[in-house]
Design an enzyme around this catalytic site. Structure first.
Site, PDB file in Angstrom:
ATOM      1  N   ARG A 156      37.613 -39.109 125.174  1.00 47.10           N
ATOM      2  CA  ARG A 156      36.965 -37.785 125.179  1.00 47.10           C
ATOM      3  C   ARG A 156      35.958 -37.819 126.315  1.00 47.10           C
ATOM      4  NH1 ARG A 156      36.087 -33.496 121.390  1.00 47.10           N
ATOM      5  NH2 ARG A 156      34.031 -32.532 121.569  1.00 47.10           N
ATOM      6  N   HIS A 174      42.356 -29.474 125.832  1.00 47.68           N
ATOM      7  CA  HIS A 174      42.013 -29.989 124.496  1.00 47.68           C
ATOM      8  C   HIS A 174      43.274 -29.926 123.627  1.00 47.68           C
ATOM      9  CE1 HIS A 174      39.795 -31.314 121.184  1.00 47.68           C
ATOM     10  NE2 HIS A 174      38.995 -30.293 120.945  1.00 47.68           N
ATOM     11  N   GLN A 217      43.360 -30.274 119.569  1.00 45.83           N
ATOM     12  CA  GLN A 217      42.932 -29.088 118.832  1.00 45.83           C
ATOM     13  C   GLN A 217      44.085 -28.109 118.673  1.00 45.83           C
ATOM     14  OE1 GLN A 217      39.756 -28.358 117.398  1.00 45.83           O
ATOM     15  NE2 GLN A 217      41.085 -26.840 116.429  1.00 45.83           N
ATOM     16  N   ASP A 235      36.118 -19.184 121.341  1.00 34.37           N
ATOM     17  CA  ASP A 235      35.415 -20.454 121.511  1.00 34.37           C
ATOM     18  C   ASP A 235      33.993 -20.131 121.942  1.00 34.37           C
ATOM     19  OD1 ASP A 235      34.907 -23.165 121.682  1.00 34.37           O
ATOM     20  OD2 ASP A 235      35.998 -23.475 123.554  1.00 34.37           O
ATOM     21  N   CYS A 265      37.654 -23.354 117.219  1.00 33.84           N
ATOM     22  CA  CYS A 265      37.733 -24.818 117.175  1.00 33.84           C
ATOM     23  C   CYS A 265      36.447 -25.468 116.664  1.00 33.84           C
ATOM     24  CB  CYS A 265      38.104 -25.378 118.541  1.00 33.84           C
ATOM     25  SG  CYS A 265      36.897 -25.052 119.846  1.00 33.84           S
ATOM     26  N   ARG A 280      42.939 -31.122 112.001  1.00 34.20           N
ATOM     27  CA  ARG A 280      42.752 -32.099 113.074  1.00 34.20           C
ATOM     28  C   ARG A 280      43.151 -33.490 112.564  1.00 34.20           C
ATOM     29  NH1 ARG A 280      39.212 -31.458 117.335  1.00 34.20           N
ATOM     30  NH2 ARG A 280      39.985 -33.513 117.930  1.00 34.20           N
TER      31      ARG A 280
END
Length: 315
Positions: free
Chosen positions: A110, A137, A140, A225, A265, A293
């Site tokens: 990450r 991402h 996700q 987001d 998310c 997730r």
């Protein structure tokens, strides 16, 4: 001597690393693993396996879901921050990849720059998973697609609206439209559009507008987001002003289909990119999305890490 990635090593750097059939099978497996967990069945195919988790960006959901996922599958996860490793002291990425991939069975990263991830993967002997970069991402999106599938069935042929910044989540939704075959309408303020090259690769699936009402019209799924992602804190006030008309409110959701779902998310800022009435309302599936997730990543770990010849596996 340069150690290149063996041809049998499969990485997960973007959703495009999966073809449509692979992606659908992965979602189906994620739901199966979720059901196993809910029934309390002990399934541990990763006994003796270890995952290195390299975090240059902070995280809640990514760290907990991967760490818990490895534990539930019988393996172990090792948390590594820049303060704890030579990566934070300037060791070449290529050298870190060579060393780590000789000691563990997989690496989740990450980080900020997507190039950091791709350089690491080029020198890794084990699968590398994108836990988030500034560009994509994909983990996700696996959770998002699983969530939609569980609530509404296939997303193929449906209409999805992404409202907000043309960021890594938006880029991953563009890739998801290509892989899962849905129609994506993106609404963002001028100057905050997604990367032109990523958008241009999906001309049949994606439409870009600066009008959120037009994007949401008759949508089956509405996604947003945060307006300022990690590393953009200094732009927060400016972004709030520029994005004010792009908040997902009950009035905006009313333009979507009556059975449309809402996703985010997380973490979310109520009163900014989404109103409390929407994220805490009946159309919101953000908590299922967050839980998934764990299950989607368990399916991914099983797919990438399990080797039939590995002794000690639970298969």
């Amino acid at each position: 001597m340069t150690i290149e990635t063996p041809p049998t090593t499969q990485h997960f750097l973007t959703l495009l690393d999966l073809d449509p059939d692979e992606a659908e099978r992965l979602l189906a497996r994620a739901s199966e693993l979720k059901q196993l967990r809910q029934r309390g069945e002990d399934y541990r195919p990763l006994v003796g396996y270890s995952l290195a988790m390299v975090f240059e960006k902070s995280s809640t959901r990514t760290r907990v879901s991967f760490e818990a996922g490895m534990a539930q599958l019988g393996g172990s996860a090792i948390f590594l921050s820049p303060r704890d490793t030579q990566l934070g002291r300037g060791e070449p990425i290529e050298d870190s990849a060579r060393v780590l991939s000789r000691m563990v069975d997989g690496v989740m990263i990450r980080t900020f720059e997507h190039e950091t991830l791709t350089r690491f993967a080029a020198y890794s002997q084990v699968p590398v998973i994108n836990g988030l970069t500034d560009r994509f991402h994909p983990c996700q999106l696996l959770a998002d697609m699983q969530t939609y599938r569980e609530h509404r069935g296939t997303i193929r042929g449906r209409r999805v609206a992404f409202i907000g910044d043309g960021n890594n989540m938006c880029h991953s939704y563009i890739n998801a439209a290509r892989v899962f075959g849905f129609e994506l309408h993106i609404a963002c303020p001028q100057g905050f559009e997604p990367d032109a090259e990523i958008l241009a690769a999906a001309p049949e699936q994606c439409r870009l507008t600066h009008d959120p009402a037009a994007a949401v019209a008759q949508a089956d799924l509405v996604v947003t987001d945060v307006w300022a992602s990690m590393g953009q804190e200094s732009e927060e006030d400016e972004r709030k002003a520029r994005f004010a008309a792009f908040s997902v409110t009950p009035a905006l959701m009313a333009r979507a289909r009556p059975d449309a779902l809402f996703m985010h998310c997380l973490p979310a800022h109520r009163g900014e990119e989404v109103s409390a009435e929407v994220i805490d309302g009946p159309q919101s599936v953000v908590w299922d999305e967050a839980e998934n997730r764990l299950h989607a990543q368990k399916a991914l770990l099983e797919r990438l890490l399990v080797r039939p010849s590995r002794s000690g596996s639970g298969r």
